[in-house]
Design a protein around this motif. Structure first.
Motif, short mmCIF file in Angstrom:
data_model
loop_
_atom_site.label_atom_id
_atom_site.label_comp_id
_atom_site.label_asym_id
_atom_site.label_seq_id
_atom_site.Cartn_x
_atom_site.Cartn_y
_atom_site.Cartn_z
N THR A 272 0.84 -1.19 0.00
CA THR A 272 0.00 0.00 0.00
C THR A 272 0.88 1.25 0.00
O THR A 272 2.10 1.16 0.23
CB THR A 272 -0.90 0.04 1.25
N PRO A 273 0.29 2.44 -0.19
CA PRO A 273 1.08 3.68 -0.17
C PRO A 273 1.80 3.93 1.16
O PRO A 273 2.71 4.77 1.21
CB PRO A 273 0.02 4.76 -0.45
N ALA A 274 1.44 3.23 2.22
CA ALA A 274 2.16 3.39 3.49
C ALA A 274 3.63 3.02 3.33
O ALA A 274 4.50 3.57 4.01
CB ALA A 274 1.51 2.53 4.57
N LEU A 275 3.93 2.09 2.42
CA LEU A 275 5.32 1.69 2.20
C LEU A 275 6.13 2.80 1.55
O LEU A 275 7.33 2.93 1.80
CB LEU A 275 5.37 0.43 1.33
N PHE A 302 6.31 3.41 -7.26
CA PHE A 302 5.48 2.26 -6.91
C PHE A 302 4.35 2.08 -7.92
O PHE A 302 3.76 3.05 -8.37
CB PHE A 302 4.87 2.45 -5.51
N ASP A 303 4.06 0.81 -8.23
CA ASP A 303 2.89 0.45 -9.03
C ASP A 303 2.08 -0.52 -8.18
O ASP A 303 2.47 -1.67 -7.98
CB ASP A 303 3.33 -0.22 -10.34
N TYR A 304 0.96 -0.05 -7.65
CA TYR A 304 0.16 -0.83 -6.70
C TYR A 304 -0.86 -1.74 -7.38
O TYR A 304 -1.53 -2.53 -6.72
CB TYR A 304 -0.57 0.11 -5.73
N GLN A 305 -0.97 -1.65 -8.70
CA GLN A 305 -2.08 -2.30 -9.40
C GLN A 305 -1.92 -3.81 -9.54
O GLN A 305 -2.88 -4.50 -9.85
CB GLN A 305 -2.24 -1.67 -10.79
N LEU A 306 -0.71 -4.33 -9.32
CA LEU A 306 -0.49 -5.76 -9.52
C LEU A 306 -0.50 -6.55 -8.22
O LEU A 306 -0.23 -7.75 -8.21
CB LEU A 306 0.86 -5.99 -10.22
N ALA A 307 -0.81 -5.90 -7.10
CA ALA A 307 -0.64 -6.53 -5.79
C ALA A 307 -1.93 -7.05 -5.16
O ALA A 307 -1.90 -7.56 -4.04
CB ALA A 307 0.03 -5.55 -4.83
N ASP A 308 -3.05 -6.96 -5.86
CA ASP A 308 -4.33 -7.33 -5.24
C ASP A 308 -4.33 -8.77 -4.73
O ASP A 308 -4.74 -9.05 -3.60
CB ASP A 308 -5.48 -7.13 -6.23
N GLN A 309 -3.87 -9.70 -5.58
CA GLN A 309 -3.88 -11.12 -5.18
C GLN A 309 -2.96 -11.35 -3.99
O GLN A 309 -3.32 -12.03 -3.02
CB GLN A 309 -3.44 -12.00 -6.35
N ALA A 310 -1.76 -10.80 -4.05
CA ALA A 310 -0.79 -10.97 -2.97
C ALA A 310 -1.29 -10.31 -1.69
O ALA A 310 -1.10 -10.84 -0.59
CB ALA A 310 0.56 -10.40 -3.38
#
Length: 334
Positions: A272-275, A302-310
């Motif tokens: 998330t953007p917290a990182l 950062f690209d957050y769009q690929l992390a939903d599954q993880a």
């Protein structure tokens, strides 16, 4: 008709094979890849995975920057430097190590019994990496300045040799080098010399923008991250099996790999953007000490769009751990 059907099936199979993409993956010491393999997460991959293993994070970054990799697993600080230099890479996923598994080591005969005793000593660190950051933070903690010590910029293999040969008085490093030095070389931990309160312990999955612009590779990267999160949970739940696999694959004694696993406590985290805030703090710290030559804004790193599954895997594991902790507390009070 049967002949026509067979030809059509052959054409379809050939097309499917041709469409299967290859992800070129770089890892540090191969531990993430080994957790993927041993947990069964590499079975039935809808893409090919080509692994290259490196000794530390900096060469992973160099290979990414040169276009030799699509994805790289590495610590947050090596990423910070290549991003600041304009490398076409972005963070797409994350996990966390115990910050105290990044530590300052010394020898029993060095007479370093406190952080203040570092004054006048020679310390081996990896330039711009976890070791460098740790030592600067520890010096602040002790009320010392960087010019109160002499820093020797060495990679992990040379740093270990320098400590063992008395070329330096202390060495800042991370797992599995910490456990190797403690178990084999009989090195000792400098009191209060761990990374907790100084380092975040975050590591990232990084991807070249070229790969991120390829729809098939984007899908593969998202899938790989979910598999890695599940593999890391498996590794934490099966420490004996994982330690044995690391020992066999990396040629390390099992006493070292067992300590490494227990010390590192690797776990997937929500991306998330917290990182970005933690990486910005590191960027500002390194700029203050002029390790980074210029101020860096990391928000676009950062690209957050690929992390939903993880993220779903990480959040489910966190909820499970929280529920278990509450249950244990309730049983204690009964």
């Amino acid at each position: 008709m049967r002949l026509v059907a067979a030809i059509l099936l052959s054409i379809m199979a050939t097309a499917a094979t041709a469409e299967k993409v290859t992800l070129r993956l770089g890892d540090v010491k191969g531990d993430r890849f080994i957790s993927l393999r041993e947990s069964g997460e590499l079975k039935n991959l809808p893409y090919d995975l080509k692994l290259t293993s490196f000794e530390s994070g900096a060469p992973v970054q160099e290979a990414l920057n040169a276009g030799a990799l699509d994805v790289g697993f590495t610590g947050d600080l090596p990423f910070l430097f290549v991003y600041a230099a304009g490398a076409p890479v972005k963070a797409v996923g994350a996990w966390q190590n115990n910050p105290d598994s990044i530590a300052l080591l010394t020898r029993a005969d060095s007479n370093i019994y406190s952080l203040k005793a570092l004054k006048g000593k020679k310390i081996a660190v990896n330039r711009g990496g976890w070791g460098h950051y740790l030592v600067l933070g520890l010096l602040e903690r002790a009320g010392l300045k960087p010019d109160d010590v002499t820093l020797r910029f060495l990679g992990p293999v040379d740093g270990r040799a320098a400590l063992a040969s008395h070329a330096v008085d202390a060495w800042a490093t991370w797992e599995p080098y910490v456990s190797s030095a403690l178990v084999v070389d009989k090195a000792v931990l400098v009191p209060q010399g761990g990374g907790k309160g100084i380092l975040s312990g975050y590591s990232y999955a990084l991807a070249r923008e070229e790969a991120l612009n390829d729809p098939a590779k984007r899908q593969a990267i998202a899938d790989l991250q979910a598999r890695l999160a599940r593999a890391q949970i498996w590794a934490a739940q099966h420490p004996a099996e994982f330690a044995a696999a690391l020992s066999k694959s990396l040629g390390m004694p099992q006493t070292i790999t067992q300590r490494w696993i227990a010390d590192a406590q690797i776990r997937p985290v929500s991306f998330t953007p917290a990182l970005a805030a933690t990486l910005q703090q590191s960027a500002d710290f390194f700029y203050r000490y002029r390790v980074l030559p210029k101020a860096v804004d990391v928000r676009q790193a950062f690209d957050y769009q690929l992390a939903d599954q993880a993220n779903q895997v990480a959040e489910a594991a966190q909820q499970s751990a929280s529920s278990l902790s509450v249950a244990k507390q309730e049983s204690v009070h009964e």
